[in-house]
Structure formats: C-alpha cells, structure tokens
Design a protein around this motif. Structure first.
Motif, short mmCIF file in Angstrom:
data_model
loop_
_atom_site.label_atom_id
_atom_site.label_comp_id
_atom_site.label_asym_id
_atom_site.label_seq_id
_atom_site.Cartn_x
_atom_site.Cartn_y
_atom_site.Cartn_z
N ARG A 1 0.83 -1.21 0.00
CA ARG A 1 0.00 0.00 0.00
C ARG A 1 0.87 1.26 0.00
O ARG A 1 0.57 2.23 -0.70
CB ARG A 1 -0.91 0.00 1.23
CG ARG A 1 -2.00 -1.07 1.20
CD ARG A 1 -3.10 -0.70 0.23
NE ARG A 1 -4.15 -1.73 0.20
CZ ARG A 1 -5.21 -1.68 -0.60
NH1 ARG A 1 -5.37 -0.65 -1.42
NH2 ARG A 1 -6.10 -2.64 -0.58
N LYS A 2 1.92 1.25 0.78
CA LYS A 2 2.82 2.41 0.83
C LYS A 2 3.50 2.61 -0.53
O LYS A 2 3.64 3.75 -1.00
CB LYS A 2 3.87 2.23 1.91
CG LYS A 2 4.80 3.43 2.07
CD LYS A 2 5.79 3.23 3.19
CE LYS A 2 6.63 4.49 3.39
NZ LYS A 2 7.33 4.93 2.17
N TYR B 1 2.38 1.78 -3.40
CA TYR B 1 1.37 2.31 -4.34
C TYR B 1 1.18 3.80 -4.14
O TYR B 1 1.15 4.58 -5.11
CB TYR B 1 0.05 1.56 -4.15
CG TYR B 1 -1.05 2.06 -5.06
CD1 TYR B 1 -1.13 1.63 -6.38
CD2 TYR B 1 -2.01 2.96 -4.60
CE1 TYR B 1 -2.13 2.09 -7.23
CE2 TYR B 1 -3.02 3.42 -5.43
CZ TYR B 1 -3.07 2.99 -6.74
OH TYR B 1 -4.06 3.46 -7.58
N GLU B 2 1.05 4.22 -2.88
CA GLU B 2 0.86 5.64 -2.59
C GLU B 2 2.07 6.46 -3.04
O GLU B 2 1.93 7.55 -3.60
CB GLU B 2 0.61 5.85 -1.10
CG GLU B 2 -0.71 5.30 -0.60
CD GLU B 2 -1.90 5.96 -1.28
OE1 GLU B 2 -1.81 7.17 -1.59
OE2 GLU B 2 -2.91 5.27 -1.50
N ASP B 3 3.26 5.94 -2.80
CA ASP B 3 4.48 6.66 -3.20
C ASP B 3 4.57 6.81 -4.72
O ASP B 3 4.98 7.86 -5.23
CB ASP B 3 5.73 5.93 -2.69
CG ASP B 3 5.86 6.00 -1.18
OD1 ASP B 3 5.18 6.86 -0.56
OD2 ASP B 3 6.63 5.20 -0.61
N TYR C 1 2.07 6.54 -7.03
CA TYR C 1 0.95 7.17 -7.74
C TYR C 1 0.30 8.27 -6.90
O TYR C 1 -0.89 8.54 -7.03
CB TYR C 1 -0.09 6.11 -8.11
CG TYR C 1 0.47 5.02 -8.99
CD1 TYR C 1 0.78 5.28 -10.32
CD2 TYR C 1 0.70 3.74 -8.49
CE1 TYR C 1 1.31 4.29 -11.14
CE2 TYR C 1 1.23 2.74 -9.30
CZ TYR C 1 1.53 3.02 -10.61
OH TYR C 1 2.06 2.04 -11.42
N SER C 2 1.09 8.91 -6.05
CA SER C 2 0.55 9.93 -5.15
C SER C 2 0.02 11.14 -5.89
O SER C 2 -0.84 11.87 -5.37
CB SER C 2 1.63 10.38 -4.15
OG SER C 2 2.76 10.90 -4.84
#
Length: 283
Positions: free
Chosen positions: A122-123, A125-127, A129-130
């Motif tokens: 999850r992290k 992904y956030e990094d 595609y933030s």
C-alpha cells in the motif's frame, strides 16, 4: 472356570470394543515409505524428488508418479550403498554447491516474503501514484544508423529543414524505418536507459543530438508527451510486489557482502579456462 469370571471378562471385552478406535497418525515428511538394507526412504524424500522433476513429468497420474519415484529412490539407494558410505570428491562438491544454493534460496525467499506484505504494498502504491496519474507516456520516432558520423550528417540535414519521416524511411536501419521511424507510445522503462534519458530531455517537436545505445546511433524526434491515468491498486499489486522484493533482495545481498570478510587471493598462472577441466575433480 467360574461363570461369574467369564461374564466379567466378556463384559470388559464388549466395553473395549465399544470404545472409539484411536485415529491413525496422518502421513508426514518423516513417514517411512520403504527401507533398503535398513536405510529409510521417507515421504519427504519422495516429495522433494517430485519437486525436482520437469513439469511434463508432474502431469502424470499421481499413482503412476508415486510408484515411479519410489522405484527410482529404491534403485538409487541400492546403487549408492555399493560405495559403502564413501563419496567421490566430485559428488561431494556437487552436494556442497546444491546445499549452498538451496540455503541461499531459502534466505532470499524469506527476505522476499517480509518485503511485500500488505502495508508495504500500500505504501509503495501511494508513493508511486501519489500525484493521481500513472506517469508520462511518450510518442517518438527515431532514425537508427551504424556510426556517429552518419548520425551527425543526418542531423545536419534535419537542422537544415529536411523531413524526418522521409529521412527515416531512406536512411534508418531499424525495423521502424519503413514507418518513418515511428515507435508509437511508450512509458518509462520500456526503452534502454540511454534512449530514455534523451527522450526525457526533449520537448515535443524537438530532435535529439546523436545518442549511442547498444543498437547503434539514434536521432530521436519527440512527437508528444502525455499523462496516463493511475492504475488501480489491484492492477499493479503483482508489479509492486516484484519491485519491492527485488529491491529488498538486492539490498540484503549488498549488505551481507559488504559486512562479510571476503578474501580472494591472487593465484599465479590461473587460466579461467581451467573450469572446463573436469578431470581435476574426478581424479
């Protein structure tokens, strides 16, 4: 014999027969399937023998494969007992290499598992595609030639106003030449690093200076750049997992080798071709 005693014995037997039978232990890795002159062949041996088979053999019916593996292990055990506990030097070396590889693979597997848990994914992904998009895509064309001199000559013609599409069809040696050098749309990571770096430095409509890659010399025309929509988490889960695992393994191996005391002595007159000489380990 007194009737009372006979009755009690009969009652005891009936009571015992009425009790539930103890469950038989389920087969496990150490379950002995066969012995050869007192040497055990276990279910674990058979499982690992099956695991090492080529995929086409694993497609055989279970009963056929079971009997074939057991027969093979029995035969191999009988044959190796002819050495009476001895082990040829080349076999010992092979066993040591195999053990080393399997243990290293086990460590790598554990590193990979710990690197790609749900929180880490999850992290990642956030990094990645933030900003809410999937990054840049590029539509470019190129002219590929064999030498820098050819590339410089063509660049002069382009700077003088020559048509890129026509020169690509006439001069490019790449498979895209007949299409005017058109490469279509591509994202980061799809091209070799030198090519990608040149594309990133271009604005739409610009032509690069000659760029050398493993394929030759390129002149690159960037036609268009666009943002792509961010993919869903599930769509890129496997990709992110692979990226995290690769990075974790690379870092772990790098840390281990950096911390290890490694001695590689200089050996006089050691020709790398000596690795072809199998007689050194078989004698």
């Amino acid at each position: 014999m007194r009737k009372g005693l006979t009755f009690l014995q009969g009652a005891a037997l009936a009571a015992f027969m009425a009790l539930p039978l103890p469950a038989m232990a389920a087969p496990h890795a150490n379950t002995v399937i066969a012995t050869v002159n007192g040497e055990d062949i276990t279910l674990g041996h058979m499982i690992m023998a099956r695991e090492s088979l080529p995929d086409q053999y694993k497609q055989l019916p279970d009963d056929v494969l079971y009997n074939a593996i057991l027969d093979q292990l029995i035969q191999q055990t009988a044959l190796k007992q002819q050495l009476h506990g001895g082990m040829p030097h080349y076999v010992r070396l092979s066993v040591e290499n195999e053990e080393r590889a399997l243990l290293a693979a086990n460590v790598i597997e554990n590193v990979m598992k710990s690197a790609s848990d749900e929180d880490a994914l999850r992290k990642a992904y956030e990094d990645k595609y933030s900003e809410g998009d999937g990054g840049d895509e590029f539509r470019a064309a190129h002219i590929l030639v064999e030498s820098e001199a050819d590339a410089l000559e063509i660049k002069e013609e382009l700077d003088a106003g020559a048509d890129f599409d026509i020169l690509a069809k006439e001069r490019s040696t790449g498979p895209s030449g007949p299409n005017g050098g058109d490469l279509g749309w591509f994202s980061r990571g799809r091209m070799v690093p030198e090519f990608e770096e040149a594309v990133l430095d271009l604005r739409a409509g610009e032509i690069s200076a000659p760029v050398e890659t493993q394929f030759g010399w390129h002149l690159i025309l960037l036609n268009e750049r666009r943002k792509t929509a961010a993919p869903s988490f599930e769509d890129v889960r496997a990709e992110l997992s692979q990226e995290l695992q690769n990075a974790a393994v690379e870092a772990h191996v790098s840390d281990l080798t950096a911390a290890a005391v490694i001695d590689r002595p200089e050996i006089d007159d050691l020709d790398p071709a000596i690795l072809n000489d199998l007689s050194l380990v078989r004698n």
